[in-house]
Design a protein around this motif. Structure first.
Motif, PDB file in Angstrom:
ATOM      1  N   GLY A 269     -21.937  -6.363  -9.298  1.00  0.00           N
ATOM      2  CA  GLY A 269     -21.526  -5.234 -10.123  1.00  0.00           C
ATOM      3  C   GLY A 269     -21.296  -4.030  -9.235  1.00  0.00           C
ATOM      4  N   PRO A 270     -21.783  -2.856  -9.651  1.00  0.00           N
ATOM      5  CA  PRO A 270     -21.675  -1.695  -8.782  1.00  0.00           C
ATOM      6  C   PRO A 270     -22.534  -1.875  -7.536  1.00  0.00           C
ATOM      7  N   PRO A 271     -22.439  -0.965  -6.578  1.00  0.00           N
ATOM      8  CA  PRO A 271     -23.205  -1.117  -5.334  1.00  0.00           C
ATOM      9  C   PRO A 271     -24.708  -1.126  -5.563  1.00  0.00           C
ATOM     10  N   ARG A 272     -25.422  -1.607  -4.546  1.00  0.00           N
ATOM     11  CA  ARG A 272     -26.881  -1.713  -4.614  1.00  0.00           C
ATOM     12  C   ARG A 272     -27.523  -0.396  -5.041  1.00  0.00           C
ATOM     13  N   LYS A 273     -27.023   0.735  -4.533  1.00  0.00           N
ATOM     14  CA  LYS A 273     -27.655   2.021  -4.840  1.00  0.00           C
ATOM     15  C   LYS A 273     -27.637   2.312  -6.344  1.00  0.00           C
ATOM     16  N   SER A 274     -26.639   1.786  -7.066  1.00  0.00           N
ATOM     17  CA  SER A 274     -26.603   1.978  -8.513  1.00  0.00           C
ATOM     18  C   SER A 274     -27.733   1.210  -9.191  1.00  0.00           C
ATOM     19  N   TYR A 275     -27.955  -0.026  -8.762  1.00  0.00           N
ATOM     20  CA  TYR A 275     -29.048  -0.817  -9.333  1.00  0.00           C
ATOM     21  C   TYR A 275     -30.408  -0.206  -8.991  1.00  0.00           C
ATOM     22  N   GLU A 276     -30.495   0.403  -7.805  1.00  0.00           N
ATOM     23  CA  GLU A 276     -31.772   0.983  -7.384  1.00  0.00           C
ATOM     24  C   GLU A 276     -32.144   2.215  -8.198  1.00  0.00           C
ATOM     25  N   ARG A 277     -31.227   2.723  -9.001  1.00  0.00           N
ATOM     26  CA  ARG A 277     -31.579   3.789  -9.938  1.00  0.00           C
ATOM     27  C   ARG A 277     -32.369   3.236 -11.126  1.00  0.00           C
ATOM     28  N   PHE A 278     -32.221   1.938 -11.383  1.00  0.00           N
ATOM     29  CA  PHE A 278     -32.833   1.325 -12.559  1.00  0.00           C
ATOM     30  C   PHE A 278     -34.025   0.446 -12.229  1.00  0.00           C
ATOM     31  N   LEU A 279     -34.069  -0.087 -11.013  1.00  0.00           N
ATOM     32  CA  LEU A 279     -35.105  -1.034 -10.636  1.00  0.00           C
ATOM     33  C   LEU A 279     -35.595  -0.740  -9.223  1.00  0.00           C
ATOM     34  N   PRO A 280     -36.840  -1.108  -8.903  1.00  0.00           N
ATOM     35  CA  PRO A 280     -37.272  -1.054  -7.507  1.00  0.00           C
ATOM     36  C   PRO A 280     -36.338  -1.897  -6.639  1.00  0.00           C
ATOM     37  N   PRO A 281     -36.135  -1.527  -5.387  1.00  0.00           N
ATOM     38  CA  PRO A 281     -35.137  -2.214  -4.562  1.00  0.00           C
ATOM     39  C   PRO A 281     -35.385  -3.691  -4.343  1.00  0.00           C
ATOM     40  N   GLU A 282     -36.655  -4.124  -4.443  1.00  0.00           N
ATOM     41  CA  GLU A 282     -36.951  -5.546  -4.234  1.00  0.00           C
ATOM     42  C   GLU A 282     -36.874  -6.356  -5.518  1.00  0.00           C
ATOM     43  N   ALA A 283     -36.549  -5.710  -6.647  1.00  0.00           N
ATOM     44  CA  ALA A 283     -36.579  -6.393  -7.941  1.00  0.00           C
ATOM     45  C   ALA A 283     -35.344  -7.240  -8.200  1.00  0.00           C
ATOM     46  N   PHE A 284     -34.350  -7.167  -7.341  1.00  0.00           N
ATOM     47  CA  PHE A 284     -33.114  -7.917  -7.541  1.00  0.00           C
ATOM     48  C   PHE A 284     -32.533  -8.297  -6.183  1.00  0.00           C
ATOM     49  N   ILE A 285     -31.589  -9.217  -6.211  1.00  0.00           N
ATOM     50  CA  ILE A 285     -30.869  -9.652  -5.013  1.00  0.00           C
ATOM     51  C   ILE A 285     -29.393  -9.329  -5.245  1.00  0.00           C
ATOM     52  N   HIS A 286     -28.828  -8.488  -4.405  1.00  0.00           N
ATOM     53  CA  HIS A 286     -27.420  -8.097  -4.563  1.00  0.00           C
ATOM     54  C   HIS A 286     -26.560  -8.977  -3.655  1.00  0.00           C
ATOM     55  N   VAL A 287     -25.468  -9.469  -4.200  1.00  0.00           N
ATOM     56  CA  VAL A 287     -24.606 -10.346  -3.396  1.00  0.00           C
ATOM     57  C   VAL A 287     -24.059  -9.616  -2.175  1.00  0.00           C
ATOM     58  N   ASP A 288     -23.948  -8.290  -2.242  1.00  0.00           N
ATOM     59  CA  ASP A 288     -23.442  -7.533  -1.104  1.00  0.00           C
ATOM     60  C   ASP A 288     -24.411  -7.499   0.068  1.00  0.00           C
ATOM     61  N   ASP A 289     -25.651  -7.962  -0.158  1.00  0.00           N
ATOM     62  CA  ASP A 289     -26.630  -7.992   0.920  1.00  0.00           C
ATOM     63  C   ASP A 289     -26.366  -9.122   1.914  1.00  0.00           C
ATOM     64  N   PHE A 290     -25.366  -9.950   1.621  1.00  0.00           N
ATOM     65  CA  PHE A 290     -25.138 -11.139   2.445  1.00  0.00           C
ATOM     66  C   PHE A 290     -23.711 -11.168   2.961  1.00  0.00           C
ATOM     67  N   THR A 291     -23.580 -11.613   4.196  1.00  0.00           N
ATOM     68  CA  THR A 291     -22.263 -11.683   4.827  1.00  0.00           C
ATOM     69  C   THR A 291     -21.384 -12.727   4.163  1.00  0.00           C
ATOM     70  N   THR A 292     -21.979 -13.849   3.784  1.00  0.00           N
ATOM     71  CA  THR A 292     -21.235 -14.929   3.137  1.00  0.00           C
ATOM     72  C   THR A 292     -22.012 -15.445   1.936  1.00  0.00           C
ATOM     73  N   VAL A 293     -21.323 -16.144   1.054  1.00  0.00           N
ATOM     74  CA  VAL A 293     -21.981 -16.774  -0.085  1.00  0.00           C
ATOM     75  C   VAL A 293     -22.932 -17.868   0.383  1.00  0.00           C
ATOM     76  N   GLN A 294     -22.594 -18.533   1.465  1.00  0.00           N
ATOM     77  CA  GLN A 294     -23.502 -19.549   2.006  1.00  0.00           C
ATOM     78  C   GLN A 294     -24.824 -18.920   2.441  1.00  0.00           C
ATOM     79  N   ASP A 295     -24.767 -17.725   3.017  1.00  0.00           N
ATOM     80  CA  ASP A 295     -26.007 -17.034   3.383  1.00  0.00           C
ATOM     81  C   ASP A 295     -26.845 -16.710   2.147  1.00  0.00           C
ATOM     82  N   LEU A 296     -26.177 -16.309   1.071  1.00  0.00           N
ATOM     83  CA  LEU A 296     -26.883 -16.057  -0.184  1.00  0.00           C
ATOM     84  C   LEU A 296     -27.583 -17.331  -0.658  1.00  0.00           C
TER      85      LEU A 296
END
Length: 358
Positions: A269-296
């Motif tokens: 969805g929106p960038p990680r910083k948007s989700y971090e307004r609603f949840l602690p940063p460790e409460a979710f896994i953002h696909v943008d945190d990974f270079t490839t889908v295989q890494d995810l």
């Protein structure tokens, strides 16, 4: 490519501090603008809010704002004959955009406010240009709306234990041993399937590396019941909370279904910083945190095999409850509360399209 490890010990402490500050700021905003059962009744003059059309043409009984949310001095009505005396009119975008419903007649009564209500993303919000310079207030999931009410938000546990809000707030328990041994890995519930969606492209790539159970119109049938998705997800370690379009602050019930079920949401969805307004940063896994889908995929499989690492994504839960606003009664009451606090304002929203697409 190499996986970016957002939750590892070498994660930038400054970034984590900024994320936590942003999350705490949103909690503060929620407590100011959203229904608060602990506040004394306000002193503003009472107002009447006219619901011009029930969203999507689905009639729902109008709530008692004081009984449910301790919002005083609000009279809700869907009787168009109340238009001349209404302090504000709330108008859902879909009906006027599809030309199934006309706008209220002009000239409008003196100092009456018109409120633009919309919870669809810009990709599914047609003909905005028709309504420039018409509305006085906006209400949506966007944090910069005049009236802000998200699809869900966290309440610190100590504030959720008492009061009327507890009727609509669901406590989150900390992780139990069984939460690390759930029988299934990844689930995805999807009804709106389009090959042009980024989430469908992600799914096609991810299923090459891990098995994903798909439910909905193009997958298995969902169990019956109003809370069926949450019940289903209690069997899964992870849930793909993938939005149908990527826009500012557009974070829907998909995220909160996963949180309620104790499945770690994998978000697109929106960038990680948007989700971090609603949840602690460790409460979710953002696909943008990974270079490839295989890494995810590797990261998800690694978490399944290492409960100690998985715990980092779940330990925060015992400190919060989740409040999911009830569509649409809570929205009407929240709008009415905002009207009471802004009776002297008659500003006009001049750049509705530019703002909502920004």
């Amino acid at each position: 490519g190499r996986t970016k490890a957002p939750f590892s010990g070498n994660w930038n402490p400054k970034r984590r501090c900024h994320a936590i500050l942003g999350f705490l700021f949103l909690l503060w905003v929620c407590f100011i603008y959203l229904p608060d059962p602990f506040a004394s009744p306000p002193e503003e003059d009472p107002v009447t809010l006219l619901i011009w059309t029930h969203p999507f043409g689905e009639y729902r009984e109008l709530p008692d704002c004081w009984e449910l949310y301790q919002i005083d001095g609000c009279t809700l009505t869907d009787d168009e004959r109340a238009y001349p005396e209404a302090d504000a009119v709330i108008i859902h975008h879909r009906e006027i955009a599809t030309l199934n419903v006309d706008l209220p007649p002009e000239p409008r009564p003196h100092a009456q406010k018109w409120i633009w209500l919309n919870y669809e993303s810009p990709s599914h919000t047609p003909r905005l240009w028709l309504f420039e310079g018409i509305f006085n207030l906006t209400m949506s999931y966007r944090t910069d709306s005049d009236i802000f009410l998200p699809y869900g938000y966290l309440v610190p546990r100590e504030r959720a234990l008492t009061g009327t809000r507890s009727r609509f707030t669901h406590p989150l328990r900390g992780p139990a041993h069984s939460d690390f041994r759930r029988p299934r890995l990844v689930a995805w519930v999807v009804s709106n399937w389009s090959e042009s969606h980024a989430r469908v492209s992600l799914f096609h790539k991810l299923r090459r590396f891990v098995h994903v159970d798909v439910f909905g119109r193009v997958g298995r049938s969902l169990p019956k019941g109003s809370d069926s998705v949450v019940q289903l997800l209690r069997r899964y370690l992870f849930y793909l909370a993938l939005e149908n379009s990527l826009h500012t602050d557009y974070i829907t019930e998909k995220l909160w279904n996963a949180v309620l079920a104790g499945a770690v949401p994998v978000v697109l969805g929106p960038p990680r910083k948007s989700y971090e307004r609603f949840l602690p940063p460790e409460a979710f896994i953002h696909v943008d945190d990974f270079t490839t889908v295989q890494d995810l995929a590797r990261y998800l499989l690694m978490l399944r095999s290492k409960p100690a690492l998985m715990r980092r994504h779940l330990d925060w839960r015992g400190r919060y409850s989740v409040h999911r606003p009830v569509f649409w009664g809570e929205h009407f009451c929240t709008a009415c509360k905002a009207v009471r606090k802004s009776k002297d304002r008659t500003d006009v929203v001049k750049d509705l399209t530019l703002w909502f697409h920004s």
